[in-house]
Scaffold this motif. Sequence first.
Motif, mmCIF file in Angstrom:
data_model
loop_
_atom_site.group_PDB
_atom_site.id
_atom_site.type_symbol
_atom_site.label_atom_id
_atom_site.label_comp_id
_atom_site.label_asym_id
_atom_site.label_seq_id
_atom_site.Cartn_x
_atom_site.Cartn_y
_atom_site.Cartn_z
ATOM 1 N N ARG A 112 3.987 -7.960 74.394
ATOM 2 C CA ARG A 112 4.665 -8.590 75.533
ATOM 3 C C ARG A 112 5.367 -9.831 75.009
ATOM 4 O O ARG A 112 4.726 -10.689 74.398
ATOM 5 C CB ARG A 112 3.677 -8.955 76.639
ATOM 6 N N ASP A 172 6.233 -7.018 83.364
ATOM 7 C CA ASP A 172 5.296 -6.986 84.489
ATOM 8 C C ASP A 172 6.018 -6.566 85.759
ATOM 9 O O ASP A 172 7.242 -6.613 85.833
ATOM 10 C CB ASP A 172 4.679 -8.369 84.710
ATOM 11 N N ASP A 196 3.521 -10.820 89.354
ATOM 12 C CA ASP A 196 3.304 -12.105 88.682
ATOM 13 C C ASP A 196 2.206 -12.866 89.414
ATOM 14 O O ASP A 196 2.366 -13.229 90.579
ATOM 15 C CB ASP A 196 4.603 -12.912 88.690
ATOM 16 N N LEU A 242 1.174 -9.915 85.327
ATOM 17 C CA LEU A 242 1.259 -11.034 84.387
ATOM 18 C C LEU A 242 0.141 -12.011 84.722
ATOM 19 O O LEU A 242 0.139 -12.621 85.795
ATOM 20 C CB LEU A 242 2.620 -11.723 84.505
#
Length: 253
Positions: free
Chosen positions: A143, A167, A170, A199
Amino acid sequence: MLAETVIAGLALASTAVAAPAPNPLQFLKRAPTPGVVIRQCTSPGMLALAYDDGPYQYTSELVDILDAAGAKATFFWTGTLYGCIYNQANAVKKAFASGHQIASHTWTHGHMGSFGEAQIRQEMTKVEDALVNLIGKKPAYMRPPYLETGGAVLPTLGSMGYKVITDDVDSGDWNNQSPQQSQAAFQRAGASGNGHIPLMHETYAGTVRTLTPWLINWAAQNNLKLVTIAECLGDADGAYQAGEFEPNGRNSC
């Protein structure tokens, strides 16, 4: 002789007709393409817990919480963001031994969008070397810090065989959102459709001690299986790079 030839031909035709048609689902279950941004799971009924920025002081505690619930997660780790990765060697080995997916978050957590190809490769290979030394594996997933995928990022990572994850939910923990505010983000996203890749960051006590137990309960209430990102993409066997790798004996950054 002619009759025997005709009979043989009919037998072959019968065999061809009887062969089962290909299952169209087989063509849909291809491994993720390296160098292409992936934001969400490809299957419903799953939640891929994913944590950035470790390993950190909460890593071992987080592994215990996940293991007690039978949950699997993906850890996107750096080499030096919160101290040297080798200083958390026990936690790294513990997470891997528990069946969690270990992935890369680059060596220094820099702004990759401004890096050239050589610097991106260095950021990735340093993490690879450290993980070979610690767990004997090179990750196949990463990531990008700050979710930066511009410039040379995707072409370089694609050439290195990396599957690039961002993602679709979030948590906002990085932006001072409370665990309760993070919970609301998941509730808004809902549990229907293909599974979420959130995330989150293991460097916040609230994410480890409050949000994660809540997510475990939320998943149970919604019949969601807590899995690694590789599994939620139908790529459970592709979490790590193929091959055998020799440690170089290093134990410091």
